[in-house]
Design a protein around this motif. Structure first.
Motif, mmCIF file in Angstrom:
data_model
loop_
_atom_site.group_PDB
_atom_site.id
_atom_site.type_symbol
_atom_site.label_atom_id
_atom_site.label_comp_id
_atom_site.label_asym_id
_atom_site.label_seq_id
_atom_site.Cartn_x
_atom_site.Cartn_y
_atom_site.Cartn_z
ATOM 1 N N LYS A 241 0.822 -1.211 0.000
ATOM 2 C CA LYS A 241 0.000 0.000 0.000
ATOM 3 C C LYS A 241 0.854 1.258 0.000
ATOM 4 C CE LYS A 241 -3.912 -2.141 2.400
ATOM 5 N NZ LYS A 241 -4.701 -2.183 3.660
ATOM 6 N N HIS A 242 1.846 1.290 0.871
ATOM 7 C CA HIS A 242 2.625 2.511 1.055
ATOM 8 C C HIS A 242 3.683 2.734 -0.025
ATOM 9 C CE1 HIS A 242 1.021 3.811 4.958
ATOM 10 N NE2 HIS A 242 0.888 2.519 5.224
ATOM 11 N N LEU A 243 4.247 1.665 -0.551
ATOM 12 C CA LEU A 243 5.345 1.799 -1.505
ATOM 13 C C LEU A 243 4.922 1.653 -2.963
ATOM 14 C CD1 LEU A 243 8.066 -0.280 0.381
ATOM 15 C CD2 LEU A 243 7.781 2.212 0.358
ATOM 16 N N ARG A 246 -0.141 3.524 -3.340
ATOM 17 C CA ARG A 246 -0.324 4.967 -3.178
ATOM 18 C C ARG A 246 0.520 5.788 -4.148
ATOM 19 N NH1 ARG A 246 -0.802 5.559 3.453
ATOM 20 N NH2 ARG A 246 -2.747 4.363 3.655
ATOM 21 N N PRO A 247 1.811 5.522 -4.275
ATOM 22 C CA PRO A 247 2.604 6.322 -5.216
ATOM 23 C C PRO A 247 2.101 6.234 -6.651
ATOM 24 C CG PRO A 247 4.041 5.106 -3.742
ATOM 25 C CD PRO A 247 2.660 4.601 -3.496
ATOM 26 N N LEU A 248 1.563 5.090 -7.050
ATOM 27 C CA LEU A 248 1.109 4.912 -8.427
ATOM 28 C C LEU A 248 -0.409 5.072 -8.568
ATOM 29 C CD1 LEU A 248 3.385 1.924 -9.527
ATOM 30 C CD2 LEU A 248 3.756 4.388 -9.816
ATOM 31 N N GLY A 304 -1.499 1.196 -15.069
ATOM 32 C CA GLY A 304 -0.831 2.231 -14.293
ATOM 33 C C GLY A 304 0.386 1.714 -13.556
ATOM 34 N N PHE A 305 0.295 0.487 -13.042
ATOM 35 C CA PHE A 305 1.433 -0.080 -12.322
ATOM 36 C C PHE A 305 2.632 -0.280 -13.229
ATOM 37 C CE2 PHE A 305 3.880 -3.969 -11.566
ATOM 38 C CZ PHE A 305 4.569 -3.575 -10.423
ATOM 39 N N ILE A 306 2.421 -0.937 -14.361
ATOM 40 C CA ILE A 306 3.580 -1.299 -15.178
ATOM 41 C C ILE A 306 4.272 -0.071 -15.755
ATOM 42 C CG2 ILE A 306 2.448 -1.654 -17.433
ATOM 43 C CD1 ILE A 306 5.111 -3.903 -15.687
ATOM 44 N N GLY A 307 3.515 0.994 -16.039
ATOM 45 C CA GLY A 307 4.148 2.223 -16.499
ATOM 46 C C GLY A 307 5.040 2.834 -15.442
ATOM 47 N N GLY A 308 4.601 2.799 -14.180
ATOM 48 C CA GLY A 308 5.408 3.355 -13.106
ATOM 49 C C GLY A 308 6.596 2.493 -12.738
#
Length: 418
Positions: A241-243, A246-248, A304-308
């Motif tokens: 959640k935190h790493l 939330r950032p992504l 969204g995840f894989i782009g970040g």
């Protein structure tokens, strides 16, 4: 013959219109679809126009006919998945391609906000957690099991975090152990203590000296998550959640402990030529996959995840260089498009049109592909609602379809532009 779903236990549900089929399914039906899962570890429509988020609108056009046809052909193939959805993002604009249905018997098409099991793409998430902790100096890539997890077998103590992330550790795969498989066969929804999954192979030596060769293992990412917990004193779910979430800005991604999927979801099926699809969406407990494949997400969140993660958003340049130190010949499972090479919690896919970075995964009911360009500005995900690895011809077709989407992603003209 009883049905089997051959593949690793690395990702893993149902409603008739929502609830009619979800309740407890006949036990023999669950068993026949799920038992083989551990023996080795969607009506055609065009690009949609509803927004995923304000920051990433859908293309208002109709998309590329060739890409629509590729997904339709995959679904129509003998034993093909009942549903498929691909999300292609270029510089903030998303196109969604889909074929078939999100649930057999309803005609509802797959949607970007449908939940699904991402299977071994969850290993990229554990990579994101570990590498974020490396950035924060809470972990080091040369940290060993002996230093961080001394309670694990002494024979494993020299294995480093780097080797775990690149699948060169030699750890025996817990999901292949007979004891683990017997439990799943007897009760597919059995609740495992996820933090003790390595106990199933704790009496076994390493398969080879650490770092000497590549061998994909579900045990690696369990150890990665345990290292992250030891280094921070926080549960792995909290670290996600935190790493990562939330950032992504991932709002529909979670790591459950039971067999249920959040609503709405893409139903996953066991398929075979000439046989009706069997819903296995909620057949297996995610607790037996945990950090190696238990995460639930949506096509929109996965994009969204894989782009970040593949791009520069999540990690520092120094850590990204380590992440992208690729080992030729290391393939994800199933193999992604083109020629594969293994990095740290990420794979390089070199196709006829160029290179992308990402991860694949498969589990009963689902097969996943997620990739991005190195700048993170272009991403592609392809999600299908069956475990196509049970059919080599279907897997070849899927890999060709994935490559077709990669080529559209990398084209300067964009998909559908002539």
């Amino acid at each position: 013959m009883p049905r089997r779903v051959p593949a690793a236990y690395a990702g893993r549900s149902s409603t008739s219109s929502a609830r009619g089929r979800t309740g407890p399914r006949p036990r023999h039906r669950i068993r026949t679809a799920a038992a083989g899962a551990v023996v080795a570890a969607a009506v055609l429509s065009g690009a949609t126009t509803a927004p995923v988020t304000a920051a990433a609108p859908y293309d208002a056009g109709h998309g590329d006919p060739a890409l629509r046809k590729a997904l339709a052909d995959l679904v129509a193939a003998p034993g093909g998945p009942p549903g498929a959805i691909a999300v292609l993002t270029r510089d903030g604009v998303r196109q969604v391609y889909r074929a078939g249905t999100a649930e057999v018997g309803t005609g509802r098409p797959p949607r970007p906000d449908d939940h699904m099991r991402i299977a071994s793409v969850a290993k990229a998430f554990s990579g994101a957690v570990a590498l974020s902790l490396v950035d924060r100096r809470a972990l080091d890539l040369d940290d060993t099991i002996g230093r961080r997890l001394p309670q694990l077998p002494a024979d494993w103590h020299a294995v480093t975090l780097r080797q775990l992330l690149q699948h060169t550790s030699g750890l025996p795969d817990f999901s292949r152990s007979q004891a683990f498989q017997d439990i799943v066969r007897a009760d597919p929804r059995h609740h495992f203590d996820s933090r003790h999954l390595l106990d199933f192979v704790a009496d076994r030596p390493l398969l080879f000296p650490p770092g000497s060769r590549y061998a994909y293992s579900n045990s690696d990412n369990i150890a990665v998550a345990l290292m992250a917990e030891q280094a921070t004193g926080r549960p792995y779910e909290s670290l996600l959640k935190h790493l990562v979430y939330r950032p992504l800005d991932l709002r529909a991604t979670s790591l459950p402990q039971d067999y249920r999927l959040p609503r709405p979801f893409l139903h996953g099926y066991f398929t075979a030529p000439g046989e009706p699809p069997e819903d296995v969406s909620e057949a297996l407990s995610a607790s037996g996959a945990w950090a190696s494949g238990g995460i639930v997400s949506t096509p929109a969140d996965l994009s969204g995840f894989i782009g970040g993660y593949a791009g520069p958003e999540l990690l520092t340049p120094t850590t990204r260089r380590a992440q992208q130190d690729f080992l030729p010949g290391g393939s994800s499972e199933p193999a992604g498009p083109g020629v594969n090479a293994a990095g740290l919690g990420i794979f390089r896919y070199t196709t006829r049109c160029g290179t992308v970075l990402g991860h694949t995964g498969n589990t009963p009911g689902y097969t996943q592909f997620a990739a991005a360009t190195r700048d993170g500005r272009r991403t592609v995900t392809v999600s299908v609602t069956s475990q196509v690895t049970s059919d080599p011809d279907l897997l070849t077709r899927l890999r060709a379809t994935e490559e077709q989407f990669v080529c559209a992603l990398l084209s300067d003209r964009g998909p559908g532009v002539r």
